[in-house]
Design an enzyme around this catalytic site. Structure first.
Site, PDB file in Angstrom:
ATOM      1  N   TRP A  96       0.860  -1.188   0.000  1.00 48.92           N
ATOM      2  CA  TRP A  96       0.000   0.000   0.000  1.00 48.92           C
ATOM      3  C   TRP A  96       0.893   1.235   0.000  1.00 48.92           C
ATOM      4  O   TRP A  96       1.870   1.292   0.754  1.00 48.92           O
ATOM      5  CB  TRP A  96      -0.918   0.049   1.227  1.00 48.92           C
ATOM      6  CG  TRP A  96      -1.623   1.377   1.284  1.00 48.92           C
ATOM      7  CD1 TRP A  96      -2.682   1.761   0.532  1.00 48.92           C
ATOM      8  CD2 TRP A  96      -1.261   2.513   2.091  1.00 48.92           C
ATOM      9  NE1 TRP A  96      -3.014   3.067   0.822  1.00 48.92           N
ATOM     10  CE2 TRP A  96      -2.159   3.545   1.771  1.00 48.92           C
ATOM     11  CE3 TRP A  96      -0.270   2.749   3.052  1.00 48.92           C
ATOM     12  CZ2 TRP A  96      -2.101   4.796   2.357  1.00 48.92           C
ATOM     13  CZ3 TRP A  96      -0.207   3.999   3.644  1.00 48.92           C
ATOM     14  CH2 TRP A  96      -1.114   5.011   3.302  1.00 48.92           C
ATOM     15  N   GLU A 113      -3.267  -3.168  -2.060  1.00 55.11           N
ATOM     16  CA  GLU A 113      -4.393  -2.538  -1.357  1.00 55.11           C
ATOM     17  C   GLU A 113      -4.766  -1.218  -2.029  1.00 55.11           C
ATOM     18  O   GLU A 113      -3.911  -0.378  -2.282  1.00 55.11           O
ATOM     19  CB  GLU A 113      -3.984  -2.265   0.105  1.00 55.11           C
ATOM     20  CG  GLU A 113      -5.066  -1.562   0.922  1.00 55.11           C
ATOM     21  CD  GLU A 113      -4.629  -1.265   2.357  1.00 55.11           C
ATOM     22  OE1 GLU A 113      -3.422  -1.362   2.651  1.00 55.11           O
ATOM     23  OE2 GLU A 113      -5.502  -0.925   3.180  1.00 55.11           O
ATOM     24  N   LYS A 172      -7.148   2.418  -2.429  1.00 53.29           N
ATOM     25  CA  LYS A 172      -7.678   3.462  -1.549  1.00 53.29           C
ATOM     26  C   LYS A 172      -8.323   4.554  -2.373  1.00 53.29           C
ATOM     27  O   LYS A 172      -7.867   4.852  -3.483  1.00 53.29           O
ATOM     28  CB  LYS A 172      -6.551   4.037  -0.698  1.00 53.29           C
ATOM     29  CG  LYS A 172      -7.028   4.962   0.401  1.00 53.29           C
ATOM     30  CD  LYS A 172      -5.989   5.142   1.472  1.00 53.29           C
ATOM     31  CE  LYS A 172      -6.501   6.102   2.515  1.00 53.29           C
ATOM     32  NZ  LYS A 172      -5.592   6.244   3.649  1.00 53.29           N
ATOM     33  N   ASP A 231      -9.620  -2.793   2.081  1.00 52.35           N
ATOM     34  CA  ASP A 231      -9.694  -2.197   3.420  1.00 52.35           C
ATOM     35  C   ASP A 231     -11.051  -1.495   3.468  1.00 52.35           C
ATOM     36  O   ASP A 231     -11.349  -0.658   2.614  1.00 52.35           O
ATOM     37  CB  ASP A 231      -8.530  -1.196   3.568  1.00 52.35           C
ATOM     38  CG  ASP A 231      -8.511  -0.488   4.911  1.00 52.35           C
ATOM     39  OD1 ASP A 231      -9.581   0.013   5.327  1.00 52.35           O
ATOM     40  OD2 ASP A 231      -7.434  -0.394   5.521  1.00 52.35           O
ATOM     41  N   HIS A 264     -11.636   2.240   2.802  1.00 49.75           N
ATOM     42  CA  HIS A 264     -11.085   2.832   1.596  1.00 49.75           C
ATOM     43  C   HIS A 264     -12.047   2.986   0.428  1.00 49.75           C
ATOM     44  O   HIS A 264     -11.641   2.975  -0.728  1.00 49.75           O
ATOM     45  CB  HIS A 264      -9.873   2.016   1.131  1.00 49.75           C
ATOM     46  CG  HIS A 264      -8.714   2.140   2.056  1.00 49.75           C
ATOM     47  ND1 HIS A 264      -7.460   1.679   1.746  1.00 49.75           N
ATOM     48  CD2 HIS A 264      -8.603   2.699   3.283  1.00 49.75           C
ATOM     49  CE1 HIS A 264      -6.634   1.926   2.758  1.00 49.75           C
ATOM     50  NE2 HIS A 264      -7.314   2.537   3.695  1.00 49.75           N
ATOM     51  N   HIS A 303      -8.426  -5.784   5.066  1.00 51.24           N
ATOM     52  CA  HIS A 303      -8.076  -4.981   6.232  1.00 51.24           C
ATOM     53  C   HIS A 303      -9.386  -4.596   6.880  1.00 51.24           C
ATOM     54  O   HIS A 303     -10.237  -3.964   6.236  1.00 51.24           O
ATOM     55  CB  HIS A 303      -7.308  -3.716   5.830  1.00 51.24           C
ATOM     56  CG  HIS A 303      -5.832  -3.920   5.760  1.00 51.24           C
ATOM     57  ND1 HIS A 303      -4.958  -2.915   5.426  1.00 51.24           N
ATOM     58  CD2 HIS A 303      -5.079  -5.012   6.031  1.00 51.24           C
ATOM     59  CE1 HIS A 303      -3.717  -3.390   5.480  1.00 51.24           C
ATOM     60  NE2 HIS A 303      -3.765  -4.660   5.826  1.00 51.24           N
ATOM     61  N   ASP A 340     -11.883   7.448   6.127  1.00 49.23           N
ATOM     62  CA  ASP A 340     -10.978   6.376   6.570  1.00 49.23           C
ATOM     63  C   ASP A 340     -10.322   6.758   7.888  1.00 49.23           C
ATOM     64  O   ASP A 340      -9.122   6.971   7.965  1.00 49.23           O
ATOM     65  CB  ASP A 340      -9.922   6.172   5.471  1.00 49.23           C
ATOM     66  CG  ASP A 340      -8.880   5.133   5.848  1.00 49.23           C
ATOM     67  OD1 ASP A 340      -9.263   4.130   6.469  1.00 49.23           O
ATOM     68  OD2 ASP A 340      -7.703   5.331   5.507  1.00 49.23           O
ATOM     69  N   ASP A 371     -10.067   5.090  10.687  1.00 43.74           N
ATOM     70  CA  ASP A 371      -9.419   4.013  11.437  1.00 43.74           C
ATOM     71  C   ASP A 371      -9.803   3.990  12.904  1.00 43.74           C
ATOM     72  O   ASP A 371      -8.955   3.901  13.789  1.00 43.74           O
ATOM     73  CB  ASP A 371      -7.893   4.078  11.245  1.00 43.74           C
ATOM     74  CG  ASP A 371      -7.488   3.596   9.856  1.00 43.74           C
ATOM     75  OD1 ASP A 371      -7.799   2.442   9.527  1.00 43.74           O
ATOM     76  OD2 ASP A 371      -6.881   4.375   9.097  1.00 43.74           O
ATOM     77  N   ASP A 418      -6.774  -3.448  10.840  1.00 42.41           N
ATOM     78  CA  ASP A 418      -5.966  -2.279  10.474  1.00 42.41           C
ATOM     79  C   ASP A 418      -6.659  -1.002  10.926  1.00 42.41           C
ATOM     80  O   ASP A 418      -7.539  -0.502  10.230  1.00 42.41           O
ATOM     81  CB  ASP A 418      -5.729  -2.237   8.949  1.00 42.41           C
ATOM     82  CG  ASP A 418      -4.964  -0.981   8.542  1.00 42.41           C
ATOM     83  OD1 ASP A 418      -4.285  -0.397   9.402  1.00 42.41           O
ATOM     84  OD2 ASP A 418      -5.065  -0.581   7.363  1.00 42.41           O
TER      85      ASP A 418
END
Ligand code: RNT
Ligand code: ZN
Length: 416
Positions: free
Chosen positions: A181, A222, A224, A256, A259, A283, A291, A293, A323
């Site tokens: 990534w 990955e 995004k 993910d 994303h 993820h 995003d 997290d 993640d």
């Protein structure tokens, strides 16, 4: 009557064997990310976190050394049921005194403490080249940079990471998922969207030209949609990553769930990809508006993701990794809540009468389907979850806080 035995009976009436679910769930490996413990800082540099990602918060007690980080992960593992893998980023290389080398020169020996840690617990390791938080990120770009030297440095880093991933697999006996990534992109409207993607493609191809055993190393790309400071254009977009993986044997797409655009859901993308790929990677995170997290919770989309994996018999085709990074609360709590939430989601999916529900769909009995789906939600799941925690020797829901606060008092609060 014992609450688990009572729940077991109730599930049995619905045609579900709780013992089978409990036996299965504990053998599904989920990768625990090392970067929750120190706000994605790593040990190889002292600069800020870059790449369009951000940790917010300044809760006390973050891990400052490999010893502290490993101790914290060990604590988290003792609080979570189920089988684990350990997910390491390249910036977590451990250098002996005066032994620093740059990322293009890292070697397996710089990760020996991680191998020792994994072996001690009999678990596998996953790996990630770190294409951010480094002075060689030129104008926000790495593998897609127009500057040949910059690309070369990062390609060498990627190749070094393949060698380290293979070493991890050989040492632990488990395949190593190696995820590529980068935060490459532009804040504002680019004049050329194609050339960076062509360079990115060629750079990843060069990385993958490093020889490796496809049974041992599972490279992923990955995607995004955007990052902080790269709002207008990301080189590794959804279409880019998916097309790359689809056209490069042995390369997996990694999704993910932070994303994508907010109304897109990865739970729906999983079966789309399973129709084409033997294996895919995830993820698991929690986006809040973007995003961000946030700590993974036992929420609807987490449940839906687990359902798609379980009901499509894809537990051995989907590599699952957490993640996220939350520095605003006790980091051990964030870690454990996220891991446990995904364990709950897996167990819940295994306790769902999936075949019965599929039959209702196929027979177009959609009224019965919605009724059954709602009824399943109020089955006594919590009693099976408690039983799982007890059998795994980890705290039950209401014991968790004490275990975390004890560690905060005895260990984290001393880190000043
Ligand atoms: C960033 C990506 C990436 C990172 C880790 C640290 O948006 O999700 O996977 O979070 O590599
Ligand atoms: Zn990710």
């Amino acid at each position: 009557m014992n609450r688990y035995l009572s729940a077991k009976e109730i599930y049995k009436q619905r045609g579900i064997d709780t013992e089978v679910a409990l036996e299965k769930v504990k053998n599904v490996a989920v990768s625990l990310h090392c970067w929750q413990g120190d706000d994605v800082k790593g040990f190889d540099q002292d600069g800020p976190l870059t790449g369009g990602i951000q940790t917010t918060g300044n809760y006390m007690g973050k891990a400052r050394t490999p010893e502290e980080l490993i101790a914290d992960m060990e604590k988290v593992m003792s609080l979570c049921p189920g089988k684990k893998k350990i997910n390491v980023h390249a910036c977590y290389a451990v250098f002996e005194k005066d032994g620093f080398v740059d990322r293009d020169k890292i070697e397996p020996r710089h990760f020996k403490p991680w191998v020792d840690f994994a072996k001690k617990h009999g678990v596998g390791l996953d790996f990630n080249p770190t294409f951010f938080s480094h002075e060689k990120v030129k104008d926000g770009l790495t593998l897609s940079s127009p500057d040949k030297e910059t690309r070369k440095f990062w390609i060498e880093h990627g190749k070094a990471c393949i060698r380290i991933s293979e070493y991890f697999a050989k040492e632990t006996g488990y395949p190593c998922v190696m995820n590529i990534w980068t935060g490459d992109g532009y804040k504002d409207i680019p004049a050329d969207r194609l050339s960076p993607r062509v360079r990115y493609k060629e750079s990843i191809e060069e990385i993958l030209s490093e020889p490796f055993d496809k049974n041992l190393v599972k490279p992923c790309v990955e995607s995004k949609v955007f990052g902080i400071g790269v709002e207008s254009y990301t080189v590794g977009s959804g279409e880019f990553a998916l097309s790359f993986a689809a056209t490069h044997e042995g390369c997996l797409p990694l999704m993910d769930n932070g994303h994508y655009h907010p109304t897109e859901v990865v739970s729906d993308k999983i079966p789309a990809l399973l129709a084409f790929f033997d294996e895919i990677a995830l993820h698991i995170t929690r986006p809040v508006r973007w995003d961000s997290d946030h700590t993974v919770l036992f929420d609807d989309e987490t449940k839906e993701i687990a359902k798609e994996i379980v009901r499509n018999n894809a537990l051995d085709r989907v590599y699952m990794a957490l993640d996220y990074f939350d520095a605003s609360i006790n980091r051990i709590a964030s870690w454990a809540i996220g891991f446990r939430s995904f364990q709950k989601a897996l167990l819940l999916a295994l306790l769902t009468p999936n075949e019965e529900l599929k039959t209702l769909q196929n027979d177009n009995k959609l009224t019965s389907l919605i009724l059954a789906q709602e009824a399943v939600k109020t089955l006594p799941f919590s009693d099976v979850w408690e039983e799982y925690c007890l059998r795994e020797g980890v705290p039950t829901e209401f014991e968790l806080e004490k275990a975390i606060l004890d560690y905060e008092r005895n260990v984290l609060s001393k880190r000043i």
